[in-house]
Design an enzyme around this catalytic site. Structure first.
Site, PDB file in Angstrom:
ATOM      1  CG  HIS A  26      53.153  49.276  44.741  1.00 37.70           C
ATOM      2  ND1 HIS A  26      53.333  48.953  43.417  1.00 37.70           N
ATOM      3  CD2 HIS A  26      54.396  49.300  45.285  1.00 37.70           C
ATOM      4  CE1 HIS A  26      54.629  48.814  43.168  1.00 37.70           C
ATOM      5  NE2 HIS A  26      55.289  48.999  44.293  1.00 37.70           N
TER       6      HIS A  26
ATOM      7  CD  GLU B 151      31.470  37.658  31.303  1.00 31.38           C
ATOM      8  OE1 GLU B 151      31.392  37.783  30.070  1.00 31.38           O
ATOM      9  OE2 GLU B 151      30.530  37.956  32.081  1.00 31.38           O
TER      10      GLU B 151
END
Lengths: 227, 227, 227, 227
Positions: A106, A129
Site C-alpha cells: 500500500h 507494452e
C-alpha cells in the site's frame, strides 16, 4: 516457526524493510504513509508493518507477526512490537484470505491520488507494452501459472472512495473482490493504491507497473494526448 | 553537558547532519539554502546549523550549540564553530520557546515557493489521506498525546511575506503563533517553509507530509482539478 | 608541483571527479555532456576534464593539467591523458584569466536549455530568497569579501547564441565579460550553462542556485504565474 | 571462451547487471521492463538478459550466453539459466548481425512512449548541443572512426508500431535498417526505445542522449515552445 531476525535478505522481515526503504525513496511512502504485509510460505505467518514508523528506518523488530487463528478471518499476533499495527491490517488480511495474496503493498503514490481525481469508478488502460507485466486473472491449465495481459488487452483498476478510518474500507474492498475478480489492485480516492500478488516479487512488479501506467496517463492528460 | 561528537546516529548533532544530507538530495536545501535546529532533551542545549555550508557536507563540528540564558528569549553559545550562525536562528529559538518545539526544519522547497505564488494568506487542504499525519493541535486528555487531523479535517498553513533579512520575519512569525495557535508550519512567500514539532521525528514527518500535499496541490492546479 | 593522485577528497583532481559524478546524477551531464575546470591554489595548475568520458566514471588520471605559459592567454599541458581535452577549455581558461575564477562548471541542464527558449538576451529574476546565494559583483571594502545579492535585487544572466564548435563561443563570452562585469554565469542557447566562481565551493553553490531559479521560473511559466 | 563470473566490472556479464541496475533507478526498466545485450569482443559471445527478472536485482548467472551458429542468423546458447530468454532477443541479434552492434539497449522510458504519441513516423530534432553526442553514420576515411552529428544537423529517429509479441517487430526493424541506414535507434509506439552502438559505452551514451532530447522535446511541447 516464525523469526524476525535473519541474515537472509529474502526473509519476509528483511524484504518488508528493504522494500519500505526503496518505496520511501520513490516518494510513495513519505511521512510514515503506506504499509505492507508478506505471508511467509514456510511458517504461514503474516508479517505486517506497524503504523507511525518512518518507512526508510523500518527495522525487522518493528514488524507484527500474525498467525491464522481457529475462527474464520481471525489472526493472532505471535510477535508484537511496542507499536500500533497498521490500520490497513484488516485490508491486508482480507487480501491474504480471499485473494490468496502472499504480499500486499500500500502506497500514497501521488500518481495514484491524482488518477482518482481524474477518473470516477475505474481506471482503464490498454495498448501499452507495460500492461504485459500485469496478470489477466486467467491461469494456464497445463502449467498452473498465471497468464499475463496482452498488449491490446484492457487493464482495469477499480476506484473506491476513501473513509475516515482505513479499516472501514474493508466493505468496499470485499465488493471489489466480488465485482472485479481479476483485479490485483484497487485505487482509493484521495488516498493511494493497494496491490496484491501471489509472491512478493509479483506484488512489487504489479505495483511498479501500475504506478508507471498511472504516471503515463497523467502525462498524456497534461499533453492533451487521448487515451 | 553538551557534546558535538557522538557515535549515536540519534545524537542531535548527527541527526542534523544526516537530515541535512537527506534534504539536500530531496532538492530542498540546494546552494546552502535551508537550516535546522534540534533541542537536546537531556542537556537542554539547542543545536543550530551555520550559514553558508553546503548541506550535504555538514559536519557536527560546524554546528552551533546554544544554551538557555537567564533572561527571557536569551540563548548563549556554548560551542561556536568558525562560521556565522544561520540567520534563521531567532526564528528557530522562537519556535523552541513559544511552541515547545524540539526541532525546527527550514527548507527552500520549490513546492513551498510555488504555493506562495498561487495562494495569498493561507494554504488550505482537506480530504487527503496524508493529512492524517499532521497534528490537529488538540491533545488527548487521558494519554497527553497529540491528536492528529482526520481525513475530512482542514489543514491550514499560514503564508507570510518575506523580508530582506530572515531575522526580520520574527514579528510575522509571532503573529502566526497568536493567530494560528494550532499551526506547526508557516510558508514564507518566495522563500520556503518552516516546520516545527515536539520531536525531531515529528518535525521531519510534518515537513515531508506538507511538501507532499503542496506538491499534490500544484499538480492538481496543472491538471485543472479543483481542490 | 601538480599531482593527479591524492587521498585528499578536496584535491582538485578528486573534486572534479566527485562533482562530475554528482552532476551526472542530477541529470546535468548525461551522455558525456558538460565539463569542468579547477585551478589549484598551491600549484597554480588548472585541471580540466577531457571530452567523451562518461561523467559518472571520470577518474583523476583522465584529467588534463595545464600550467600558465609565458605568453598572454597561453597554457601548456603538464599532464596529458590519452584523450582529447574538452572543447570548452578555451572558455574555461578565459574565465580563469579574466574573471579570476578558481573553478568553472559547464552543464547541459534541461532547465538551462529551456530558459534560453523562453527568454531572448537575458534571464532576470528578483524577489526570491535563493538569490541571496548569488554574488552581486561588489566587494566589501573592509573585509575584501564578495557581497551577495539581496532579496529584492535583480539577478541577471546573459544569454548568448550557440555555435557549432564550443571554442567559437569565446568571442561572445568575452563580450559578456565586458557588458556584464558582475555576471558569474552565462546561458548558451540550446546548449546549457557556464558558471564560474572564486572557489570551487562558490562555483558549485552558484551553479546549484541558478539551476534552482531557472527551474522555478519554468514551473511558474507552466502555472501561468507572472515573474 | 565465455564466462559468466568475473571480477572485472567491464566484463559483459557485469556490465549488463550494473547498467540494468542504473537503468532501473532511471525509471527506464520498471516492473522487469526493458532488456539488453552485449557482444564480447574476445569470445564473440553475446550476453542477453532473461525475461521476468527485476532489473535492479539482475545477476550474471541469470544471463543467456549465445554463440554464432553455422547458419545465417543462427545463434546457439552456450549458457542457459533456468529462465526464459528476453522476447527481444531476435531484435537484439538482428542489430548485432546487420548493424555490427556490440551492444543493444531496450528501455520502457516514459519519454520514449510519450514521444511516439506526439509524433507519427519519425522524431526529428536539430540545433541542440546534445545532438553532438550522436553518430551521423558517416566514418572518417583516414581514422576509420565514426563522425558525430554537428549542432545544426538533424537527428532522425524512426518510429514503428508495436506488435503483440516483441519478436514480431523484427520485420519492421529490418525495414528501418534499410530505410534509415544511419539510424542507431528506433522508437516503438506505446512501448519504448531500442538503441544500438559499436561499443557498450557508445550505446549507453546514445541511449542517454536520446532520452535527454526526447525529454526536452516533451517539455518544449508543454511550454508551447516550437521545435
Amino acid at each position: 516457526m516464525y523469526s524476525i531476525q535473519s541474515h537472509d535478505p529474502r526473509h519476509p522481515a528483511n524484504l518488508i524493510c528493504s522494500l519500505s526503504n526503496q518505496f520511501f525513496h520513490k516518494e510513495w511512502c513519505l511521512g510514515t504513509g503506506g504499509a505492507m504485509s508478506i505471508e511467509d510460505e514456510t511458517s504461514n505467518c503474516i508479517y505486517v508493518t506497524p503504523s507511525g514508523v518512518q518507512k526508510e528506518l523500518m527495522k525487522p523488530k518493528d514488524l507484527y507477526v500474525l498467525t491464522k487463528g481457529k475462527e474464520k478471518n481471525q489472526y493472532d499476533p505471535v510477535y508484537t512490537p511496542p507499536l500500533k499495527i497498521s490500520d490497513c491490517s484488516p485490508l491486508f488480511l482480507a487480501c491474504h484470505e480471499h485473494k490468496q495474496a502472499k504480499a500486499v503493498i500500500h502506497t500514497h503514490s501521488q500518481n495514484a491520488v491524482l488518477i482518482t481525481l481524474l477518473y470516477d469508478k475505474e481506471f482503464n488502460i490498454s495498448n501499452m507494452e507495460q500492461i504485459k507485466a500485469m496478470p489477466s486473472g486467467a491461469v494456464d491449465s497445463t502449467t498452473g501459472k498465471q497468464i499475463n495481459l496482452s498488449f491490446h488487452d484492457n487493464l482495469c483498476i477499480p476506484i473506491i472512495d476513501n473513509k475516515p478510518h482505513e479499516h472501514d474500507l474493508l466493505e468496499s474492498l470485499e465488493k471489489v473482490f466480488n465485482e472485479y475478480p481479476n483485479a490485483c489492485a484497487v485505487l482509493v480516492r484521495r488516498h493511494g493504491l493497494f496491490v496484491w500478488g501471489p509472491t512478493v516479487d509479483k506484488a512489487k512488479i504489479y505495483n511498479e507497473s501500475i504506478d508507471y501506467l498511472l504516471g503515463l496517463a497523467i502525462k498524456m492528460d497534461q499533453l492533451n494526448i487521448p487515451m
